[in-house]
Design a protein around this motif. Structure first.
Motif, PDB file in Angstrom:
ATOM      1  N   UNK A   8       7.763   4.565 -17.441  1.00 45.20           N
ATOM      2  CA  UNK A   8       7.655   4.094 -16.056  1.00 45.20           C
ATOM      3  C   UNK A   8       8.840   3.195 -15.703  1.00 45.20           C
ATOM      4  N   UNK A   9       9.248   2.350 -16.671  1.00 43.95           N
ATOM      5  CA  UNK A   9      10.403   1.498 -16.438  1.00 43.95           C
ATOM      6  C   UNK A   9      11.671   2.301 -16.253  1.00 43.95           C
ATOM      7  N   UNK A  10      11.834   3.345 -17.066  1.00 46.49           N
ATOM      8  CA  UNK A  10      13.021   4.197 -16.959  1.00 46.49           C
ATOM      9  C   UNK A  10      13.054   4.931 -15.624  1.00 46.49           C
ATOM     10  N   UNK A  11      11.926   5.488 -15.236  1.00 46.43           N
ATOM     11  CA  UNK A  11      11.876   6.265 -13.985  1.00 46.43           C
ATOM     12  C   UNK A  11      12.039   5.387 -12.748  1.00 46.43           C
ATOM     13  N   UNK A  12      11.712   4.098 -12.876  1.00 48.37           N
ATOM     14  CA  UNK A  12      11.829   3.200 -11.717  1.00 48.37           C
ATOM     15  C   UNK A  12      13.265   2.775 -11.444  1.00 48.37           C
ATOM     16  N   UNK A  13      14.161   3.041 -12.378  1.00 42.59           N
ATOM     17  CA  UNK A  13      15.547   2.618 -12.209  1.00 42.59           C
ATOM     18  C   UNK A  13      16.268   3.513 -11.202  1.00 42.59           C
ATOM     19  N   UNK A  14      17.347   2.964 -10.639  1.00 44.30           N
ATOM     20  CA  UNK A  14      18.174   3.744  -9.711  1.00 44.30           C
ATOM     21  C   UNK A  14      19.074   4.678 -10.525  1.00 44.30           C
ATOM     22  N   UNK A  15      18.825   5.965 -10.433  1.00 40.70           N
ATOM     23  CA  UNK A  15      19.576   6.934 -11.223  1.00 40.70           C
ATOM     24  C   UNK A  15      20.810   7.452 -10.490  1.00 40.70           C
ATOM     25  N   UNK A  16      20.860   7.278  -9.158  1.00 44.35           N
ATOM     26  CA  UNK A  16      22.024   7.740  -8.395  1.00 44.35           C
ATOM     27  C   UNK A  16      23.201   6.785  -8.600  1.00 44.35           C
ATOM     28  N   UNK A  25      28.142   7.622 -21.508  1.00 47.37           N
ATOM     29  CA  UNK A  25      27.253   7.503 -22.665  1.00 47.37           C
ATOM     30  C   UNK A  25      27.412   8.737 -23.547  1.00 47.37           C
ATOM     31  N   UNK A  26      27.364   8.545 -24.823  1.00 45.48           N
ATOM     32  CA  UNK A  26      27.537   9.621 -25.790  1.00 45.48           C
ATOM     33  C   UNK A  26      26.596  10.788 -25.492  1.00 45.48           C
ATOM     34  N   UNK A  27      27.152  12.005 -25.455  1.00 52.49           N
ATOM     35  CA  UNK A  27      26.345  13.194 -25.178  1.00 52.49           C
ATOM     36  C   UNK A  27      25.314  13.430 -26.272  1.00 52.49           C
ATOM     37  N   UNK A  28      25.670  13.161 -27.525  1.00 51.47           N
ATOM     38  CA  UNK A  28      24.728  13.362 -28.636  1.00 51.47           C
ATOM     39  C   UNK A  28      23.483  12.509 -28.454  1.00 51.47           C
ATOM     40  N   UNK A  29      23.681  11.228 -28.139  1.00 61.56           N
ATOM     41  CA  UNK A  29      22.538  10.336 -27.962  1.00 61.56           C
ATOM     42  C   UNK A  29      21.733  10.718 -26.723  1.00 61.56           C
ATOM     43  N   UNK A  30      22.435  11.041 -25.639  1.00 61.65           N
ATOM     44  CA  UNK A  30      21.764  11.332 -24.370  1.00 61.65           C
ATOM     45  C   UNK A  30      20.937  12.608 -24.464  1.00 61.65           C
ATOM     46  N   UNK A  31      21.420  13.605 -25.194  1.00 62.75           N
ATOM     47  CA  UNK A  31      20.642  14.833 -25.382  1.00 62.75           C
ATOM     48  C   UNK A  31      19.359  14.541 -26.169  1.00 62.75           C
ATOM     49  N   UNK A  32      19.458  13.682 -27.150  1.00 64.36           N
ATOM     50  CA  UNK A  32      18.272  13.280 -27.909  1.00 64.36           C
ATOM     51  C   UNK A  32      17.259  12.610 -26.982  1.00 64.36           C
ATOM     52  N   UNK A  33      17.761  11.782 -26.072  1.00 61.53           N
ATOM     53  CA  UNK A  33      16.875  11.108 -25.126  1.00 61.53           C
ATOM     54  C   UNK A  33      16.245  12.122 -24.167  1.00 61.53           C
ATOM     55  N   UNK A  34      17.009  13.118 -23.734  1.00 57.93           N
ATOM     56  CA  UNK A  34      16.468  14.140 -22.838  1.00 57.93           C
ATOM     57  C   UNK A  34      15.342  14.923 -23.528  1.00 57.93           C
ATOM     58  N   UNK A  35      15.497  15.195 -24.819  1.00 57.22           N
ATOM     59  CA  UNK A  35      14.437  15.881 -25.567  1.00 57.22           C
ATOM     60  C   UNK A  35      13.172  15.013 -25.620  1.00 57.22           C
ATOM     61  N   UNK A  36      13.394  13.706 -25.758  1.00 58.57           N
ATOM     62  CA  UNK A  36      12.254  12.786 -25.755  1.00 58.57           C
ATOM     63  C   UNK A  36      11.524  12.817 -24.413  1.00 58.57           C
ATOM     64  N   UNK A  37      12.276  12.873 -23.291  1.00 57.46           N
ATOM     65  CA  UNK A  37      11.649  12.904 -21.966  1.00 57.46           C
ATOM     66  C   UNK A  37      10.787  14.149 -21.785  1.00 57.46           C
ATOM     67  N   UNK A  38      11.218  15.270 -22.350  1.00 57.02           N
ATOM     68  CA  UNK A  38      10.465  16.517 -22.213  1.00 57.02           C
ATOM     69  C   UNK A  38       9.194  16.499 -23.057  1.00 57.02           C
ATOM     70  N   UNK A  39       9.210  15.728 -24.136  1.00 61.01           N
ATOM     71  CA  UNK A  39       8.049  15.690 -25.022  1.00 61.01           C
ATOM     72  C   UNK A  39       7.856  14.274 -25.572  1.00 61.01           C
ATOM     73  N   UNK A  40       7.437  13.340 -24.731  1.00 59.08           N
ATOM     74  CA  UNK A  40       7.311  11.936 -25.153  1.00 59.08           C
ATOM     75  C   UNK A  40       6.379  11.734 -26.338  1.00 59.08           C
ATOM     76  N   UNK A  41       5.350  12.549 -26.412  1.00 57.30           N
ATOM     77  CA  UNK A  41       4.378  12.360 -27.492  1.00 57.30           C
ATOM     78  C   UNK A  41       4.910  12.843 -28.839  1.00 57.30           C
ATOM     79  N   UNK A  42       5.975  13.653 -28.820  1.00 63.96           N
ATOM     80  CA  UNK A  42       6.487  14.196 -30.062  1.00 63.96           C
ATOM     81  C   UNK A  42       7.588  13.378 -30.692  1.00 63.96           C
ATOM     82  N   UNK A  43       8.082  12.373 -29.975  1.00 61.90           N
ATOM     83  CA  UNK A  43       9.180  11.552 -30.489  1.00 61.90           C
ATOM     84  C   UNK A  43       8.831  10.082 -30.292  1.00 61.90           C
ATOM     85  N   UNK A  44       9.081   9.290 -31.285  1.00 59.19           N
ATOM     86  CA  UNK A  44       8.831   7.853 -31.190  1.00 59.19           C
ATOM     87  C   UNK A  44      10.078   7.176 -30.628  1.00 59.19           C
TER      88      UNK A  44
END
Length: 299
Positions: A8-16, A25-44
């Motif tokens: 909720x904190x992440x989504x409330x931020x201004x993304x534009x 930001x490093x693409x490797x790290x950001x892709x890992x974060x994107x995978x987490x967003x798609x499946x929050x329950x599968x990644x800590x």
């Protein structure tokens, strides 16, 4: 950190991303974060690694601040800092992504990072050669890759004991107002920034330029790697030329005056031409009248 609160904190931020600056930001790290967003329950999210931007920073060479040409008393120390820019070899999406200021600060709060990497967001300019676009940019903006490196020295009002030097990348197409916002946000001046903005001058290349106005850095000839001194004091330099800023109202008045002068010149020329035409018409009429009277001697 509770997952729902974090999301909720992440989504409330201004993304534009707005005009001014943003962060790479490093693409490797950001892709890992994107995978987490798609499946929050599968990644800590707590187990995410630190953000590592080392491979996408622009390597900078330390430059020693020089104040020999200015009438500044001997100072005790200069605090020297780096602001890191994006490597010219780094490729969008492949090597890095660009996130807004709010999102970057949120990431850094939870995961920390080795380097903060600045990118510059500007309106597209006809002379701009290197830039790219991304999905989260406000309309009409681009990420500028025409970047220069500036050694920026701040001389505080009536305080020569503790000077601040920053080596930072800059985009020559940003204007002075955005430049001021950038510098003040990168470093807490600890003074009245409004007063400092209105009274400070930039000293470089034997010039003294007001630290205000809506001109771009390129328009005030800040378009190459350079050292700039910013101070409220009236520093003395050998053979410097002071650049007098004309505000918008004065520019408009000057433009109106020039337009009026051009109009008067055109009007005067037209009246002269009209008088000549009338004189010629009169002469033709007189000749025609004489011919009708068969009075050749009058002709």
């Amino acid at each position: 950190m509770i997952e729902d609160d974090f999301l909720n904190g992440y989504r409330s931020k201004n993304h534009m991303i707005s005009e001014g600056y943003a962060y790479a930001i490093s693409a490797d790290w950001y892709r890992q974060f994107q995978r987490y967003l798609k499946n929050p329950s599968g990644v800590d999210a707590l187990r995410f690694n630190k953000i590592l931007n080392f491979n996408i920073i622009e390597r900078v060479i330390d430059k020693s601040p020089s104040l020999k040409q200015y009438s500044i008393p001997p100072f005790k120390q200069i605090n020297y800092e780096h602001i890191y820019g994006l490597s010219q070899d780094a490729k969008p999406i492949i090597d890095f992504f660009v996130v807004s200021i709010d999102v970057w600060h949120y990431f850094k709060k939870h995961y920390t990072s080795d380097y903060d990497i600045i990118v510059f967001v500007t309106k597209q300019h006809p002379q701009m050669q290197k830039y790219f676009l991304c999905d989260n940019l406000d309309e009409g903006l681009c990420i500028c890759r025409d970047v220069i490196n500036v050694l920026f020295i701040i001389v505080f009002p009536r305080n020569y004991d503790n000077l601040q030097a920053i080596i930072t990348p800059l985009c020559p197409w940003m204007d002075l107002i955005k430049f001021r916002t950038f510098i003040f946000s990168m470093y807490n001046l600890g003074i009245d920034t409004i007063k400092f903005s209105n009274e400070a001058f930039l000293y470089y290349n034997n010039k003294k330029v007001p630290f205000r106005g809506n001109r771009t850095l390129n328009e005030v000839e800040i378009n190459l790697d350079i050292q700039i001194v910013m101070a409220c004091q009236n520093l003395k330099m050998q053979d410097f030329e002071e650049e007098i800023e004309i505000d918008f109202e004065e520019q408009q008045q000057l433009k109106n005056l020039q337009n009026k002068q051009e109009f008067l010149e055109k009007l005067e020329k037209a009246l002269c031409e009209e008088a000549t035409i009338k004189q010629n018409i009169k002469s033709i009429s007189e000749i025609q009248q004489s011919l009708e009277q068969n009075d050749f001697f009058q002709i």
